[in-house]
Design a protein around this motif. Structure first.
Motif, short mmCIF file in Angstrom:
data_model
loop_
_atom_site.label_atom_id
_atom_site.label_comp_id
_atom_site.label_asym_id
_atom_site.label_seq_id
_atom_site.Cartn_x
_atom_site.Cartn_y
_atom_site.Cartn_z
N SER A 44 -5.37 9.43 -5.98
CA SER A 44 -4.38 9.42 -4.89
C SER A 44 -4.08 7.98 -4.50
N GLN A 45 -2.87 7.78 -3.96
CA GLN A 45 -2.48 6.45 -3.51
C GLN A 45 -3.42 5.94 -2.43
N SER A 46 -3.86 6.84 -1.56
CA SER A 46 -4.74 6.41 -0.46
C SER A 46 -6.08 5.91 -1.00
N THR A 47 -6.57 6.55 -2.07
CA THR A 47 -7.84 6.12 -2.66
C THR A 47 -7.70 4.72 -3.27
N VAL A 48 -6.62 4.50 -4.02
CA VAL A 48 -6.40 3.19 -4.64
C VAL A 48 -6.22 2.12 -3.56
N SER A 49 -5.44 2.43 -2.54
CA SER A 49 -5.21 1.46 -1.46
C SER A 49 -6.51 1.11 -0.76
N ALA A 50 -7.35 2.12 -0.53
CA ALA A 50 -8.62 1.89 0.14
C ALA A 50 -9.53 0.98 -0.70
N GLN A 51 -9.54 1.19 -2.01
CA GLN A 51 -10.38 0.36 -2.89
C GLN A 51 -9.90 -1.08 -2.91
N ILE A 52 -8.58 -1.27 -2.89
CA ILE A 52 -8.05 -2.63 -2.87
C ILE A 52 -8.40 -3.32 -1.56
N ARG A 53 -8.34 -2.56 -0.44
CA ARG A 53 -8.71 -3.14 0.85
C ARG A 53 -10.17 -3.56 0.87
N LEU A 54 -11.03 -2.79 0.20
CA LEU A 54 -12.45 -3.17 0.11
C LEU A 54 -12.61 -4.47 -0.68
N LEU A 55 -11.79 -4.62 -1.74
CA LEU A 55 -11.85 -5.87 -2.51
C LEU A 55 -11.39 -7.04 -1.66
N GLU A 56 -10.31 -6.84 -0.90
CA GLU A 56 -9.82 -7.90 0.00
C GLU A 56 -10.88 -8.28 1.01
N SER A 57 -11.57 -7.27 1.54
CA SER A 57 -12.63 -7.53 2.52
C SER A 57 -13.75 -8.35 1.88
N ALA A 58 -14.12 -8.03 0.63
CA ALA A 58 -15.19 -8.76 -0.05
C ALA A 58 -14.78 -10.20 -0.34
N LEU A 59 -13.48 -10.41 -0.65
CA LEU A 59 -13.00 -11.76 -0.98
C LEU A 59 -12.60 -12.56 0.24
N GLY A 60 -12.41 -11.88 1.36
CA GLY A 60 -12.14 -12.59 2.61
C GLY A 60 -10.70 -12.88 2.92
N ASP A 61 -9.76 -12.30 2.17
CA ASP A 61 -8.35 -12.53 2.46
C ASP A 61 -7.52 -11.48 1.75
N ARG A 62 -6.21 -11.44 2.09
CA ARG A 62 -5.32 -10.44 1.51
C ARG A 62 -4.90 -10.84 0.10
N LEU A 63 -4.71 -9.82 -0.73
CA LEU A 63 -4.27 -10.02 -2.11
C LEU A 63 -2.79 -9.70 -2.28
N PHE A 64 -2.29 -8.82 -1.43
CA PHE A 64 -0.87 -8.44 -1.47
C PHE A 64 -0.25 -8.71 -0.10
N VAL A 65 1.04 -8.98 -0.13
CA VAL A 65 1.82 -9.05 1.10
C VAL A 65 3.09 -8.23 0.87
N ARG A 66 3.53 -7.46 1.88
CA ARG A 66 4.70 -6.60 1.70
C ARG A 66 5.97 -7.37 2.00
N ARG A 67 6.92 -7.32 1.06
CA ARG A 67 8.25 -7.91 1.23
C ARG A 67 9.26 -6.77 1.15
#
Length: 299
Positions: free
Chosen positions: A31-54
C-alpha cells in the motif's frame, strides 16, 4: 554501531526511480501508506527530508540526491552479486587485491604486477602495501588474493600459505655518475670506506649485503639506512652514496634516476615470491604475472 535499514532504502530508491510513491507501491505490491511510512522512517534515521513536494510532484532534496546516488551503487552491486553467483557476466572487472611487502622495490612491484592488467576477462587491480606479517594476516582472512614478498613465509608465522618462487635476480651497486666513475676502479675494494646507502637492518637484502661485505673484506661507511627503496634511490641520485639495485630493473633505474652502474655485488641475489593460500596457482591474473616474472627474472 549504527545500521542502515536496507528495506527502507529500497522503498526510497524505487520511489525516486519511479517518480513517486504510487508507482513504487505498485511495483512492491504494497500500500502507498506502507511505502510512505517506511520512507519517513528512513528520513528520521538520516535526520532530514529526502523528498519535497512541488505541486503534485515529489522532488528529491539535496540529501535525497546524495542518498539516491549511494542507493544506485548499493543495489547495482547487489544485482552484480547475483549475476556473479549465477555465473552471468557482470560487466564489472573482478577485483584482484594484492598485498605488496614494503621492502619490494616499487619498480619491481610494477614489473611483476603489470601482466595482471592484460588478462581476459580484465581484472580491477587493487594494491595494498604493508609489513609482510600484516599482509599475511590479511591473506589468511581472504582480504587479499596474493602477497608479493622478497622472502618466503617464515617459520614463526602461523598462517597456512604457500610460497611460489617467481624468480631471482643479481644485485648490483649503483651511484650518481661521478661517484660511480670513482668506485668502478678496483671494485669491490673501492667500497671500503665509501659512502653507502643501505636497506634497514633485519631485511633479507641487508643481511645478504652485510655477508658479502665480510666476504670481500670491505667496510663501507653507512651514510643512511632507508626502508623505502624509492627514497633510497632518490638519495643515491643526489650523490649521497652508492646503493643496491636489482639487476632486473637496472634499465628503469638508470632512466628514472639518471644514475650509473658500478658493478655486481658478488653472488648476492634477490628473490621474489608470490604467496597465496592456494597450493597451486589458478587465478588467471596470478598465473599471468607468474609466467611473466619467470620470463623476465633470471631464475
Amino acid at each position: 554501531m549504527e545500521w542502515l535499514n536496507y528495506h527502507h532504502l529500497l522503498y526510497f530508491w524505487l520511489a525516486a526511480r519511479e517518480g513517486g510513491v504510487t508507482r513504487a507501491s505498485e511495483e512492491l505490491r504494497l500500500s502507498q501508506s506502507t511505502v510512505s511510512a517506511q520512507i519517513r522512517l528512513l528520513e528520521s534515521a538520516l535526520g532530514d527530508r529526502l523528498f519535497v513536494r512541488r505541486g503534485r510532484r515529489l522532488e528529491l532534496t539535496e540529501l535525497g540526491r546524495l542518498v539516491y546516488r549511494y542507493a544506485e551503487e548499493i543495489f547495482g552491486l547487489g544485482r552484480e552479486l547475483l549475476d556473479a553467483v549465477k555465473g552471468r557476466p557482470t560487466g564489472r572487472p573482478t577485483p584482484f587485491v594484492v598485498g605488496v611487502a614494503d621492502v619490494v622495490p616499487k619498480l619491481m612491484a610494477h614489473r611483476l604486477l603489470a601482466p595482471a592488467l592484460q588478462v581476459e576477462p580484465p581484472v580491477h587491480l587493487v594494491c595494498r602495501e604493508g609489513k609482510p606479517s600484516e599482509l599475511l594476516a590479511a591473506l589468511a582472512l581472504h582480504r587479499l588474493d596474493l602477497v608479493l614478498a622478497d622472502a618466503p613465509v617464515g617459520p614463526g608465522i602461523e598462517v597456512k600459505a604457500y610460497d611460489h618462487l617467481l624468480g631471482e635476480s643479481p644485485i648490483e651497486v649503483w651511484a650518481a655518475p661521478a661517484l660511480a666513475a670513482s668506485l668502478r676502479r678496483r671494485f669491490p675494494r673501492s667500497l671500503d670506506g665509501a659512502p653507502m646507502l643501505l636497506p634497514t637492518v633485519g631485511t633479507q637484502l641487508r643481511r645478504s649485503l652485510d655477508q658479502w661485505f665480510d666476504e670481500v673484506g670491505v667496510r663501507p661507511v653507512v651514510a643512511a639506512e632507508i626502508e623505502d627503496s624509492a627514497l633510497l634511490k632518490v638519495f643515491g641520485a643526489e650523490g649521497r652514496g652508492a646503493f643496491p639495485v636489482c639487476a632486473a630493473i637496472g634499465r628503469e633505474v638508470r632512466r628514472q634516476f639518471r644514475v650509473a652502474r658500478v658493478g655486481v655485488a658478488g653472488t648476492v641475489r634477490e628473490r621474489y615470491y608470490a604467496i597465496s593460500i592456494e597450493r597451486r596457482l589458478t587465478h588467471p591474473a596470478v598465473v599471468a604475472l607468474s609466467r611473466a616474472a619467470r620470463a623476465s627474472l633470471e631464475s
